[in-house]
Design a protein around this motif. Structure first.
Motif, mmCIF file in Angstrom:
data_model
loop_
_atom_site.group_PDB
_atom_site.id
_atom_site.type_symbol
_atom_site.label_atom_id
_atom_site.label_comp_id
_atom_site.label_asym_id
_atom_site.label_seq_id
_atom_site.Cartn_x
_atom_site.Cartn_y
_atom_site.Cartn_z
ATOM 1 N N ILE A 267 0.843 -1.191 0.000
ATOM 2 C CA ILE A 267 0.000 0.000 0.000
ATOM 3 C C ILE A 267 0.879 1.242 0.000
ATOM 4 C CG2 ILE A 267 -1.874 -1.184 1.206
ATOM 5 C CD1 ILE A 267 -1.130 0.570 3.650
ATOM 6 N N ALA A 268 0.372 2.294 -0.640
ATOM 7 C CA ALA A 268 1.093 3.566 -0.729
ATOM 8 C C ALA A 268 1.079 4.281 0.616
ATOM 9 C CB ALA A 268 0.450 4.452 -1.793
ATOM 10 N N VAL A 269 2.190 4.931 0.956
ATOM 11 C CA VAL A 269 2.274 5.697 2.201
ATOM 12 C C VAL A 269 2.813 7.099 1.924
ATOM 13 C CG1 VAL A 269 2.481 3.746 3.786
ATOM 14 C CG2 VAL A 269 4.538 4.648 2.677
ATOM 15 N N GLU A 270 2.558 7.982 2.876
ATOM 16 C CA GLU A 270 2.877 9.407 2.722
ATOM 17 C C GLU A 270 4.346 9.720 2.973
ATOM 18 O OE1 GLU A 270 1.411 13.477 2.121
ATOM 19 O OE2 GLU A 270 0.713 11.474 1.590
ATOM 20 N N ASP A 271 5.120 8.750 3.444
ATOM 21 C CA ASP A 271 6.501 9.000 3.863
ATOM 22 C C ASP A 271 7.298 9.772 2.806
ATOM 23 O OD1 ASP A 271 5.278 6.889 5.309
ATOM 24 O OD2 ASP A 271 7.229 6.233 6.038
ATOM 25 N N ARG A 272 7.161 9.367 1.551
ATOM 26 C CA ARG A 272 7.764 10.082 0.421
ATOM 27 C C ARG A 272 7.051 9.602 -0.831
ATOM 28 N NH1 ARG A 272 13.609 7.178 -0.900
ATOM 29 N NH2 ARG A 272 13.036 5.073 -0.192
ATOM 30 N N TYR A 273 7.235 10.325 -1.922
ATOM 31 C CA TYR A 273 6.525 9.989 -3.140
ATOM 32 C C TYR A 273 6.919 8.588 -3.630
ATOM 33 C CZ TYR A 273 4.517 10.251 -7.798
ATOM 34 O OH TYR A 273 3.786 9.981 -8.935
ATOM 35 N N ASN A 274 5.902 7.790 -3.947
ATOM 36 C CA ASN A 274 6.046 6.439 -4.485
ATOM 37 C C ASN A 274 6.671 5.458 -3.487
ATOM 38 O OD1 ASN A 274 5.598 4.516 -6.514
ATOM 39 N ND2 ASN A 274 7.644 4.777 -7.381
ATOM 40 N N GLU A 275 6.497 5.741 -2.187
ATOM 41 C CA GLU A 275 6.920 4.757 -1.179
ATOM 42 C C GLU A 275 5.731 3.867 -0.827
ATOM 43 O OE1 GLU A 275 8.921 2.570 0.023
ATOM 44 O OE2 GLU A 275 10.319 4.098 0.787
ATOM 45 N N TRP A 276 6.014 2.598 -0.584
ATOM 46 C CA TRP A 276 4.987 1.586 -0.305
ATOM 47 C C TRP A 276 5.458 0.730 0.858
ATOM 48 C CZ3 TRP A 276 0.750 1.074 -3.881
ATOM 49 C CH2 TRP A 276 0.854 1.903 -5.009
ATOM 50 N N ILE A 277 4.485 0.202 1.636
ATOM 51 C CA ILE A 277 4.849 -0.768 2.665
ATOM 52 C C ILE A 277 3.997 -2.021 2.518
ATOM 53 C CG2 ILE A 277 5.645 0.973 4.292
ATOM 54 C CD1 ILE A 277 3.138 0.413 5.950
ATOM 55 N N GLY B 129 11.078 0.906 -0.700
ATOM 56 C CA GLY B 129 12.204 1.702 -1.174
ATOM 57 C C GLY B 129 13.564 1.295 -0.639
ATOM 58 N N PRO B 130 13.748 1.213 0.682
ATOM 59 C CA PRO B 130 15.077 0.905 1.207
ATOM 60 C C PRO B 130 15.629 -0.449 0.770
ATOM 61 C CG PRO B 130 13.677 1.824 2.915
ATOM 62 C CD PRO B 130 12.793 1.557 1.732
ATOM 63 N N LYS B 131 14.751 -1.411 0.548
ATOM 64 C CA LYS B 131 15.226 -2.751 0.207
ATOM 65 C C LYS B 131 15.257 -3.013 -1.290
ATOM 66 C CE LYS B 131 14.746 -7.572 1.571
ATOM 67 N NZ LYS B 131 14.050 -8.542 2.455
ATOM 68 N N TYR B 132 14.222 -2.524 -2.006
ATOM 69 C CA TYR B 132 14.095 -2.845 -3.435
ATOM 70 C C TYR B 132 14.176 -1.621 -4.346
ATOM 71 C CZ TYR B 132 11.989 -6.926 -1.164
ATOM 72 O OH TYR B 132 11.736 -8.007 -0.350
ATOM 73 N N GLY B 133 14.170 -0.427 -3.761
ATOM 74 C CA GLY B 133 14.087 0.786 -4.566
ATOM 75 C C GLY B 133 12.644 1.187 -4.781
ATOM 76 N N LEU B 134 12.419 2.436 -5.164
ATOM 77 C CA LEU B 134 11.064 2.898 -5.447
ATOM 78 C C LEU B 134 10.562 2.190 -6.709
ATOM 79 C CD1 LEU B 134 11.478 6.715 -4.698
ATOM 80 C CD2 LEU B 134 10.643 4.905 -3.185
ATOM 81 N N PRO B 135 9.393 1.546 -6.635
ATOM 82 C CA PRO B 135 8.971 0.641 -7.714
ATOM 83 C C PRO B 135 8.449 1.342 -8.953
ATOM 84 C CG PRO B 135 7.270 0.770 -6.040
ATOM 85 C CD PRO B 135 8.428 1.570 -5.517
ATOM 86 N N GLY B 136 8.809 0.821 -10.104
ATOM 87 C CA GLY B 136 8.265 1.346 -11.349
ATOM 88 C C GLY B 136 6.775 1.107 -11.472
ATOM 89 N N TRP B 137 6.299 -0.022 -10.896
ATOM 90 C CA TRP B 137 4.859 -0.290 -10.983
ATOM 91 C C TRP B 137 4.029 0.713 -10.177
ATOM 92 C CZ3 TRP B 137 3.751 -0.960 -5.979
ATOM 93 C CH2 TRP B 137 4.610 -1.715 -5.150
ATOM 94 N N GLY B 138 4.669 1.445 -9.261
ATOM 95 C CA GLY B 138 3.935 2.417 -8.465
ATOM 96 C C GLY B 138 3.531 3.650 -9.240
ATOM 97 N N THR B 139 4.226 3.916 -10.359
ATOM 98 C CA THR B 139 3.912 5.100 -11.169
ATOM 99 C C THR B 139 3.595 4.716 -12.616
ATOM 100 O OG1 THR B 139 6.284 5.405 -11.589
ATOM 101 C CG2 THR B 139 5.321 6.629 -9.736
ATOM 102 N N ARG B 140 3.246 3.449 -12.841
ATOM 103 C CA ARG B 140 2.973 2.995 -14.211
ATOM 104 C C ARG B 140 1.749 3.708 -14.767
ATOM 105 N NH1 ARG B 140 0.502 -0.105 -10.751
ATOM 106 N NH2 ARG B 140 -1.368 -1.304 -11.254
ATOM 107 N N THR B 141 1.676 3.805 -16.076
ATOM 108 C CA THR B 141 0.571 4.511 -16.739
ATOM 109 C C THR B 141 -0.173 3.621 -17.721
ATOM 110 O OG1 THR B 141 2.100 5.326 -18.443
ATOM 111 C CG2 THR B 141 1.717 6.748 -16.524
ATOM 112 N N ASP B 142 0.128 2.313 -17.732
ATOM 113 C CA ASP B 142 -0.501 1.431 -18.713
ATOM 114 C C ASP B 142 -1.830 0.839 -18.249
ATOM 115 O OD1 ASP B 142 0.370 -0.332 -16.786
ATOM 116 O OD2 ASP B 142 1.704 -1.476 -18.121
ATOM 117 N N GLY B 143 -2.244 1.149 -17.012
ATOM 118 C CA GLY B 143 -3.522 0.649 -16.504
ATOM 119 C C GLY B 143 -3.525 -0.829 -16.162
ATOM 120 N N SER B 144 -2.369 -1.458 -16.124
ATOM 121 C CA SER B 144 -2.316 -2.896 -15.851
ATOM 122 C C SER B 144 -2.694 -3.201 -14.402
ATOM 123 C CB SER B 144 -0.913 -3.422 -16.134
ATOM 124 O OG SER B 144 0.048 -2.758 -15.331
#
Length: 243
Positions: free
Chosen positions: A192-202, A216-231
Protein backbone atom coordinates in the motif's frame (compact mmCIF):
# COMPACT_ATOMS: atom_id res chain seq x y z
CA UNK A 1 -10.67 -12.08 -11.58
CA UNK A 2 -9.67 -10.82 -8.12
CA UNK A 3 -7.15 -12.91 -6.16
CA UNK A 4 -8.54 -15.08 -3.39
CA UNK A 5 -7.36 -12.88 -0.54
CA UNK A 6 -9.32 -9.94 -1.96
CA UNK A 7 -12.47 -11.99 -2.49
CA UNK A 8 -12.14 -13.25 1.06
CA UNK A 9 -11.41 -9.93 2.75
CA UNK A 10 -13.36 -7.39 0.77
CA UNK A 11 -16.99 -8.24 1.03
CA UNK A 12 -17.83 -4.60 0.35
CA UNK A 13 -16.67 -4.92 -3.24
CA UNK A 14 -18.98 -7.86 -3.80
CA UNK A 15 -22.37 -8.33 -2.16
CA UNK A 16 -22.03 -9.66 1.36
CA UNK A 17 -24.82 -11.53 3.05
CA UNK A 18 -26.36 -9.56 5.89
CA UNK A 19 -28.62 -11.44 8.27
CA UNK A 20 -31.40 -9.29 9.70
CA UNK A 21 -35.05 -9.63 10.58
CA UNK A 22 -36.15 -8.19 7.24
CA UNK A 23 -34.35 -10.88 5.26
CA UNK A 24 -31.16 -11.15 3.32
CA UNK A 25 -29.81 -7.82 2.05
CA UNK A 26 -26.53 -6.50 0.69
CA UNK A 27 -24.10 -4.65 2.91
CA UNK A 28 -23.77 -1.72 0.56
CA UNK A 29 -27.55 -1.22 0.50
CA UNK A 30 -27.92 -1.29 4.28
CA UNK A 31 -24.80 0.33 5.62
CA UNK A 32 -26.20 3.88 5.54
CA UNK A 33 -29.53 3.13 7.23
CA UNK A 34 -28.83 0.30 9.65
CA UNK A 35 -27.85 1.35 13.16
CA UNK A 36 -28.01 -1.95 15.07
CA UNK A 37 -25.65 -4.91 15.24
CA UNK A 38 -25.35 -6.48 11.81
CA UNK A 39 -24.43 -10.13 11.28
CA UNK A 40 -22.28 -11.39 8.40
CA UNK A 41 -20.76 -14.69 7.43
CA UNK A 42 -17.14 -14.15 6.34
CA UNK A 43 -14.82 -17.17 6.50
CA UNK A 44 -13.97 -20.06 8.82
CA UNK A 45 -10.38 -18.86 9.29
CA UNK A 46 -11.42 -15.68 11.12
CA UNK A 47 -9.32 -14.39 13.99
CA UNK A 48 -10.25 -11.67 16.45
CA UNK A 49 -8.02 -9.21 14.55
CA UNK A 50 -9.41 -10.09 11.13
CA UNK A 51 -12.96 -9.83 12.52
CA UNK A 52 -12.18 -6.31 13.70
CA UNK A 53 -10.57 -5.48 10.36
CA UNK A 54 -13.63 -6.79 8.51
CA UNK A 55 -15.93 -4.43 10.41
CA UNK A 56 -13.63 -1.47 9.87
CA UNK A 57 -13.97 -1.90 6.10
CA UNK A 58 -17.41 -0.35 6.57
CA UNK A 59 -17.24 3.33 7.55
CA UNK A 60 -18.17 3.90 11.21
CA UNK A 61 -18.35 0.16 12.04
CA UNK A 62 -16.62 -1.64 14.89
CA UNK A 63 -16.93 -5.00 16.57
CA UNK A 64 -19.95 -5.17 18.86
CA UNK A 65 -19.71 -5.48 22.62
CA UNK A 66 -21.13 -8.34 24.67
CA UNK A 67 -23.86 -5.98 25.87
CA UNK A 68 -24.71 -5.06 22.26
CA UNK A 69 -25.22 -8.72 21.35
CA UNK A 70 -26.68 -9.99 24.62
CA UNK A 71 -28.46 -7.21 26.52
CA UNK A 72 -30.06 -7.89 29.88
CA UNK A 73 -33.80 -8.55 29.61
CA UNK A 74 -36.10 -9.99 32.27
CA UNK A 75 -33.17 -10.83 34.47
CA UNK A 76 -31.11 -12.73 31.90
CA UNK A 77 -28.97 -12.22 28.84
CA UNK A 78 -31.09 -12.27 25.69
CA UNK A 79 -29.51 -12.78 22.28
CA UNK A 80 -30.69 -10.00 19.93
CA UNK A 81 -31.36 -12.35 16.97
CA UNK A 82 -32.57 -15.91 16.57
CA UNK A 83 -30.04 -18.42 17.83
CA UNK A 84 -28.02 -20.04 15.03
CA UNK A 85 -28.17 -23.85 15.20
CA UNK A 86 -24.81 -25.34 16.12
CA UNK A 87 -21.67 -24.08 17.83
CA UNK A 88 -20.88 -20.52 16.67
CA UNK A 89 -18.61 -17.93 18.28
CA UNK A 90 -18.22 -14.27 17.27
CA UNK A 91 -15.53 -11.78 18.25
CA UNK A 92 -16.57 -8.93 20.55
CA UNK A 93 -14.84 -5.85 21.96
CA UNK A 94 -12.14 -6.43 24.55
CA UNK A 95 -10.83 -9.47 22.64
CA UNK A 96 -13.84 -11.46 23.89
CA UNK A 97 -15.69 -14.23 22.04
CA UNK A 98 -19.44 -14.72 22.42
CA UNK A 99 -21.40 -17.92 21.79
CA UNK A 100 -24.37 -17.21 19.48
CA UNK A 101 -25.29 -20.82 18.72
CA UNK A 102 -27.22 -23.49 20.62
CA UNK A 103 -24.51 -26.15 20.79
CA UNK A 104 -24.23 -25.76 24.58
CA UNK A 105 -28.02 -25.66 25.11
CA UNK A 106 -27.97 -21.88 25.41
CA UNK A 107 -26.32 -18.86 23.82
CA UNK A 108 -25.08 -15.50 25.08
CA UNK A 109 -22.09 -16.38 27.20
CA UNK A 110 -18.43 -15.45 26.95
CA UNK A 111 -15.60 -17.85 26.27
CA UNK A 112 -13.57 -18.66 29.36
CA UNK A 113 -10.64 -16.44 28.49
CA UNK A 114 -9.26 -15.65 25.01
CA UNK A 115 -9.14 -18.94 23.05
CA UNK A 116 -5.97 -19.89 21.21
CA UNK A 117 -8.00 -20.50 18.03
CA UNK A 118 -9.06 -16.86 18.14
CA UNK A 119 -5.56 -15.74 17.17
CA UNK A 120 -4.75 -18.21 14.39
CA UNK A 121 -6.00 -18.50 10.84
CA UNK A 122 -6.78 -22.23 11.05
CA UNK A 123 -10.30 -22.99 9.79
CA UNK A 124 -12.73 -24.04 12.52
CA UNK A 125 -16.37 -25.00 12.10
CA UNK A 126 -17.37 -22.68 14.96
CA UNK A 127 -15.78 -19.59 13.37
CA UNK A 128 -17.00 -17.54 10.43
CA UNK A 129 -19.70 -15.17 11.64
CA UNK A 130 -18.96 -11.51 12.39
CA UNK A 131 -21.10 -8.91 14.15
CA UNK A 132 -20.41 -5.25 13.36
CA UNK A 133 -21.87 -2.26 15.19
CA UNK A 134 -22.10 1.40 14.28
CA UNK A 135 -19.63 3.71 15.97
CA UNK A 136 -21.73 6.04 18.12
CA UNK A 137 -18.84 8.01 19.57
CA UNK A 138 -18.91 11.83 19.11
CA UNK A 139 -16.27 11.63 16.40
CA UNK A 140 -17.81 9.11 14.02
CA UNK A 141 -15.22 9.51 11.30
CA UNK A 142 -12.51 6.87 11.79
CA UNK A 143 -8.97 8.16 12.11
CA UNK A 144 -8.00 5.72 9.37
CA UNK A 145 -10.21 4.49 6.55
CA UNK A 146 -9.43 1.26 4.70
CA UNK A 147 -10.64 0.55 1.19
CA UNK A 148 -9.92 -1.56 -1.88
CA UNK A 149 -9.78 0.43 -5.14
CA UNK A 150 -8.63 -2.26 -7.54
CA UNK A 151 -5.47 -3.85 -8.84
CA UNK A 152 -4.82 -1.01 -11.26
CA UNK A 153 -3.96 1.26 -8.31
CA UNK A 154 -0.89 3.49 -8.57
CA UNK A 155 0.65 5.86 -6.06
CA UNK A 156 -1.17 8.84 -7.58
CA UNK A 157 -4.49 6.97 -7.70
CA UNK A 158 -4.12 6.01 -4.04
CA UNK A 159 -3.27 9.57 -3.05
CA UNK A 160 -6.16 11.02 -5.09
CA UNK A 161 -8.58 8.51 -3.53
CA UNK A 162 -7.69 9.87 -0.11
CA UNK A 163 -7.86 13.49 -1.22
CA UNK A 164 -11.38 12.97 -2.53
CA UNK A 165 -12.35 11.99 1.04
CA UNK A 166 -10.73 15.11 2.46
CA UNK A 167 -7.92 12.93 3.78
CA UNK A 168 -4.33 12.07 2.94
CA UNK A 169 -2.31 8.91 2.57
CA UNK A 170 -1.21 7.54 5.94
CA UNK A 171 2.39 7.57 7.08
CA UNK A 172 3.85 4.13 7.63
CA UNK A 173 3.91 4.78 11.38
CA UNK A 174 0.12 5.20 11.26
CA UNK A 175 -0.46 2.07 9.19
CA UNK A 176 1.68 -0.19 11.37
CA UNK A 177 1.82 -0.24 15.15
CA UNK A 178 4.36 -2.58 16.74
CA UNK A 179 5.15 -3.99 13.28
CA UNK A 180 1.55 -4.99 12.68
CA UNK A 181 -0.96 -3.33 10.30
CA UNK A 182 -3.74 -1.73 12.34
CA UNK A 183 -6.40 -3.42 10.19
CA UNK A 184 -4.73 -6.81 10.29
CA UNK A 185 -2.39 -8.74 8.04
CA UNK A 186 -3.50 -9.73 4.54
CA UNK A 187 -2.61 -13.36 3.84
CA UNK A 188 -0.88 -12.60 0.54
CA UNK A 189 1.58 -10.20 -1.07
CA UNK A 190 0.03 -6.74 -0.61
CA UNK A 191 1.67 -3.30 -0.91
CA UNK A 192 0.00 0.00 0.00
CA UNK A 193 1.09 3.57 -0.73
CA UNK A 194 2.27 5.70 2.20
CA UNK A 195 2.88 9.41 2.72
CA UNK A 196 6.50 9.00 3.86
CA UNK A 197 7.76 10.08 0.42
CA UNK A 198 6.52 9.99 -3.14
CA UNK A 199 6.05 6.44 -4.49
CA UNK A 200 6.92 4.76 -1.18
CA UNK A 201 4.99 1.59 -0.31
CA UNK A 202 4.85 -0.77 2.66
CA UNK A 203 3.89 -4.41 2.89
CA UNK A 204 0.73 -5.36 4.83
CA UNK A 205 0.76 -9.02 3.81
CA UNK A 206 2.60 -12.25 4.55
CA UNK A 207 4.15 -13.33 1.26
CA UNK A 208 7.84 -13.58 2.13
CA UNK A 209 8.36 -9.81 2.26
CA UNK A 210 8.64 -8.51 5.84
CA UNK A 211 5.24 -7.35 7.08
CA UNK A 212 5.31 -3.56 7.54
CA UNK A 213 8.58 -3.38 5.58
CA UNK A 214 9.20 -0.48 3.20
CA UNK A 215 9.73 -1.12 -0.50
CA UNK A 216 12.20 1.70 -1.17
CA UNK A 217 15.08 0.91 1.21
CA UNK A 218 15.23 -2.75 0.21
CA UNK A 219 14.10 -2.84 -3.43
CA UNK A 220 14.09 0.79 -4.57
CA UNK A 221 11.06 2.90 -5.45
CA UNK A 222 8.97 0.64 -7.71
CA UNK A 223 8.27 1.35 -11.35
CA UNK A 224 4.86 -0.29 -10.98
CA UNK A 225 3.94 2.42 -8.47
CA UNK A 226 3.91 5.10 -11.17
CA UNK A 227 2.97 2.99 -14.21
CA UNK A 228 0.57 4.51 -16.74
CA UNK A 229 -0.50 1.43 -18.71
CA UNK A 230 -3.52 0.65 -16.50
CA UNK A 231 -2.32 -2.90 -15.85
CA UNK A 232 -3.64 -4.85 -12.87
CA UNK A 233 -1.33 -6.16 -10.18
CA UNK A 234 -2.52 -8.78 -7.73
CA UNK A 235 -0.39 -7.26 -4.97
CA UNK A 236 -2.03 -3.81 -5.15
CA UNK A 237 -5.43 -2.31 -4.45
CA UNK A 238 -5.76 -1.55 -0.73
CA UNK A 239 -5.58 2.08 0.44
CA UNK A 240 -5.21 3.48 3.94
CA UNK A 241 -6.33 7.13 4.29
CA UNK A 242 -5.74 9.27 7.38
CA UNK A 243 -7.18 12.54 8.66
Amino acid sequence: MFPLHILALLSVAAAVHVYEDDGEQTATKHQEVDTGPRLYYHESTLTWDSSEGFCKQFEHRNLCSFDDLCPWKNGARQYIHDVIPGDHWVAATGREWVEIGDWHSNSCFLHNGPPTWGDVYDPKRWKGYVYCCKDTSPDTVPAISYRFIGGSATYDMSRDHCRHQGRRLCYSSEVCVKNKPVYGVVRADEWIAVEDRYNEWIQIGTSGHPTCGHHGPKYGLPGWGTRTDGSHKNFLGFVYCCK
